[in-house]
Motif scaffolding. Structure first.
Motif, PDB file in Angstrom:
ATOM      1  N   ARG A 371       0.817  -1.218   0.000  1.00 22.31           N
ATOM      2  CA  ARG A 371       0.000   0.000   0.000  1.00 22.31           C
ATOM      3  C   ARG A 371       0.853   1.271   0.000  1.00 22.31           C
ATOM      4  NH1 ARG A 371      -5.459  -0.937   1.523  1.00 22.31           N
ATOM      5  NH2 ARG A 371      -5.690   1.324   1.684  1.00 22.31           N
ATOM      6  N   MET A 372       2.196   1.071   0.022  1.00 24.72           N
ATOM      7  CA  MET A 372       3.056   2.243  -0.142  1.00 24.72           C
ATOM      8  C   MET A 372       3.971   1.934  -1.311  1.00 24.72           C
ATOM      9  SD  MET A 372       4.036   3.556   3.667  1.00 24.72           S
ATOM     10  CE  MET A 372       4.486   1.999   4.364  1.00 24.72           C
ATOM     11  N   ARG A 392      -5.751  -2.049 -11.096  1.00 22.18           N
ATOM     12  CA  ARG A 392      -6.471  -2.122  -9.817  1.00 22.18           C
ATOM     13  C   ARG A 392      -5.461  -2.245  -8.685  1.00 22.18           C
ATOM     14  NH1 ARG A 392     -11.581  -6.182 -11.071  1.00 22.18           N
ATOM     15  NH2 ARG A 392     -12.701  -4.679 -12.373  1.00 22.18           N
ATOM     16  N   PHE A 393      -5.748  -1.611  -7.577  1.00 21.05           N
ATOM     17  CA  PHE A 393      -4.839  -1.681  -6.422  1.00 21.05           C
ATOM     18  C   PHE A 393      -5.671  -1.632  -5.144  1.00 21.05           C
ATOM     19  CE2 PHE A 393      -5.315   2.812  -5.587  1.00 21.05           C
ATOM     20  CZ  PHE A 393      -5.589   3.331  -6.834  1.00 21.05           C
ATOM     21  N   HIS A 400     -11.412  -3.040  -4.137  1.00 26.17           N
ATOM     22  CA  HIS A 400     -10.366  -2.577  -5.044  1.00 26.17           C
ATOM     23  C   HIS A 400     -10.663  -1.131  -5.444  1.00 26.17           C
ATOM     24  CE1 HIS A 400     -13.357  -3.932  -8.116  1.00 26.17           C
ATOM     25  NE2 HIS A 400     -12.932  -2.838  -8.744  1.00 26.17           N
ATOM     26  N   THR A 401      -9.623  -0.467  -5.928  1.00 23.25           N
ATOM     27  CA  THR A 401      -9.741   0.879  -6.484  1.00 23.25           C
ATOM     28  C   THR A 401      -9.039   0.834  -7.828  1.00 23.25           C
ATOM     29  OG1 THR A 401      -9.923   1.952  -4.350  1.00 23.25           O
ATOM     30  CG2 THR A 401      -9.044   3.293  -6.112  1.00 23.25           C
ATOM     31  N   SER A 402      -9.514   1.618  -8.803  1.00 20.07           N
ATOM     32  CA  SER A 402      -8.924   1.474 -10.135  1.00 20.07           C
ATOM     33  C   SER A 402      -8.629   2.808 -10.813  1.00 20.07           C
ATOM     34  CB  SER A 402      -9.865   0.646 -11.040  1.00 20.07           C
ATOM     35  OG  SER A 402     -11.074   1.342 -11.218  1.00 20.07           O
ATOM     36  N   VAL A 403      -7.691   2.708 -11.750  1.00 16.54           N
ATOM     37  CA  VAL A 403      -7.403   3.790 -12.698  1.00 16.54           C
ATOM     38  C   VAL A 403      -7.566   3.171 -14.072  1.00 16.54           C
ATOM     39  CG1 VAL A 403      -5.659   5.379 -13.554  1.00 16.54           C
ATOM     40  CG2 VAL A 403      -5.709   4.806 -11.134  1.00 16.54           C
ATOM     41  N   ASP A 473      -4.108  -5.435  -0.346  1.00 16.09           N
ATOM     42  CA  ASP A 473      -2.854  -4.865  -0.850  1.00 16.09           C
ATOM     43  C   ASP A 473      -2.457  -5.430  -2.219  1.00 16.09           C
ATOM     44  OD1 ASP A 473      -2.120  -7.409  -0.180  1.00 16.09           O
ATOM     45  OD2 ASP A 473      -0.389  -6.834   1.045  1.00 16.09           O
ATOM     46  N   GLY A 474      -3.405  -6.036  -2.925  1.00 11.74           N
ATOM     47  CA  GLY A 474      -3.089  -6.604  -4.230  1.00 11.74           C
ATOM     48  C   GLY A 474      -3.103  -5.557  -5.337  1.00 11.74           C
ATOM     49  N   VAL A 475      -2.439  -5.899  -6.432  1.00 12.33           N
ATOM     50  CA  VAL A 475      -2.399  -5.043  -7.625  1.00 12.33           C
ATOM     51  C   VAL A 475      -2.642  -5.941  -8.826  1.00 12.33           C
ATOM     52  CG1 VAL A 475      -0.925  -3.569  -9.066  1.00 12.33           C
ATOM     53  CG2 VAL A 475      -0.702  -3.473  -6.576  1.00 12.33           C
TER      54      VAL A 475
END
Ligand code: FRU
Length: 494
Positions: A371-372, A392-393, A400-403, A473-475
């Protein structure tokens, strides 16, 4: 002399802080010591250290009577809290010490200029809050309010200026030693205006002109001005309330605006050439800047938005954080930003992936989690133009949160709908971005509870707070259509 109100805030925050796990705070962004934080205040250098004060309500994770919280840093990334600097304890600031700025004086004192809010009974019997500008002098930790406060009041307003919306003084010292001060004000005729005052001694001020006026264009009232020259461009930053969206600009309701132009040679007003949003994400407001000794113009803003910041539960031990400090520059007539270069000192070992071909579904990369972190991506179309790319992160089964980028529409979107919010509020923001037939560079900075996306060479930035439990904490990467990705992952270790 420390007042009872200040003493109470100082002992409260020292005790409350012990109950907050440092691992549940941002790693290198400044968050509230305890309770609530909004605008950055008094950002500057004093005796070789960076000082950053903030709008602060220590007793609750929601806004309340405003104090000034205080922190110091040598690199703008590692912050140490100092005791609360100002509490509302005088007749002229009984309802709050609102935003303001600071300067190191030639005689070694640190001066804070802030807005005092007090109650006044109007001729019709109603009570209203009025705003005046006040001073406090100190040594970097303790501040004495000036006995002649307030130094700017209703009588210093130009015709039509409102005494109820008269706040957020930004102090500047000119090379000749004289002072200038910009104050946000509401004008009866057309909304916000930024008033410019001049003084030789900080105590007596003279109105010079309105450095800029809204005239009904960009929202209603303007707040939190800042003014500087950058690469021969004069830049006036302000935060506008109640904005209407214009195309892809100004979607935030309360938005941050940069007016770019040249100073008027006669009266120091701004001759405007262009206006733009400062940040295109969900959360960014009330920024302040400093000039570092090596000549960089650095900006810090509040990583929240007034439209969404009151949706959390009361039991939060802290709420509100600052943005990453950003280096500003002007390119192609636009105000651009890049992450503070000192951030590179936090970089752990990099993992580089070159020419990753996405399978047209979701892909997790070995070793890329946390997360950092800093993620640099370059998207390259692989065959025809792809429909969509997503990163996604802060991700696990639940969150999840996405760009995401859609090259056909030239739209980059941040989306935190699944980040853990239990409220039906805005969780997405879109920006039009420049790309070369689907080729796009992105640089993301994640710090536990935030994400800041720098697009291309820094022409646009999208920022948001991300309130997801840290175990997510996945990506992963996702594509619809063929795209090849170069990705560099670096953990950031504060
Ligand atoms: C901006 C602002 C300022 C004011 C402060 C009060 O976010 O509304 O104008 O001084 O917050 O906390």
């Amino acid at each position: 002399m420390i007042s009872n109100a200040l003493e109470k805030a100082r002992s409260y925050e020292a005790a409350a802080e012990r109950g907050i796990d440092p691992g549940q705070r941002p790693g290198f962004h400044l968050g509230a010591r305890t309770g609530w934080m909004n605008d950055p205040n008094g950002f500057g250098l004093y005796k070789g250290q960076y000082h950053l004060f903030y709008q602060y309500h220590p007793y609750d994770s929601h806004w309340g009577p405003m104090h000034w919280g205080h922190a110091v840093s040598r690199d703008l990334l590692h912050w140490d809290y100092l005791p609360c600097a100002l509490a509302p304890d005088q007749p002229y600031d009984e309802a709050g010490c609102f935003s303001g700025s600071a300067l190191e004086l030639p005689d070694g004192r640190h001066v804070l200029m802030y807005t005092g809010v007090s109650r006044r009974t109007e001729p019709d019997g109603s009570t209203r809050l009025i705003q005046t500008q006040c001073l406090a002098f100190g040594d970097g930790e303790n501040y004495e309010k000036y006995e002649g406060n307030p130094v700017l009041t209703e009588k210093d307003l130009p015709e039509g200026g409102s005494p109820y919306d008269f706040r957020d003084p930004k102090l500047l010292q000119l090379p000749d030693g004289s002072f200038r001060c910009l104050v946000a004000n509401d004008n009866r005729d057309g909304g916000g205006q930024i008033l410019l005052y001049e003084s030789q001694d900080l105590l007596r001020w003279r109105f010079v002109c309105a450095a800029a006026a809204n005239r009904g264009r960009l929202g209603l009232m303007w707040e939190c001005p800042d003014l500087f020259t950058l690469d021969d461009t004069r830049v006036l930053l302000l935060s506008a309330q109640d904005m209407l969206p214009q195309g892809f600009e100004y979607h935030n309701g309360n938005g941050t605006v940069a007016l770019l132009g040249e100073p008027d040679p006669v009266d120091e007003a701004l001759r405007e050439r262009a206006d733009q949003a400062v940040d295109y994400g969900i959360d960014f407001y009330a920024p302040q800047t400093i000039l570092t000794p090596d000549g960089r113009r650095i900006m810090v803003g509040w990583l929240q938005n007034w439209d969404t910041c009151n949706q959390h539960f009361r039991n939060y031990p802290w709420f509100g954080q600052m943005s990453l400090p950003r280096e500003l520059f002007v390119r192609g007539g636009r105000l651009c930003q890049r992450p503070l270069r000192e951030l590179e000192r936090l970089r752990g070992e990099a993992l580089c992936f070159t020419g990753l071909r996405l399978p047209g579904g979701e892909l997790a990369l070995p070793g890329v989690r946390g997360r950092m972190m800093e993620l640099e991506l370059e998207l390259i179309p692989d065959g025809g133009l792809y429909q969509r790319f997503s990163l996604r992160f802060a991700k696990n089964q639940a969150y999840h949160t996405s760009v995401s980028f859609r090259p056909h529409e030239s739209v980059l979107k941040v989306d935190r709908k699944f980040s853990g919010s239990r409220r039906a509020i805005i969780h997405q923001r879109r920006a039009k971005v420049d790309h070369e037939a689907g080729r796009l560079k992105l640089r993301l900075i994640l710090d536990r509870f935030s994400c800041e996306v720098f697009v291309g060479g820094g022409e646009k930035v999208l920022s948001m707070a991300v309130d997801t439990p840290l175990e997510a904490d996945g990506v992963s990467l996702f594509s619809d259509g063929q795209v090849s990705v170069n990705l560099t992952y670096r953990p950031l270790i504060p």
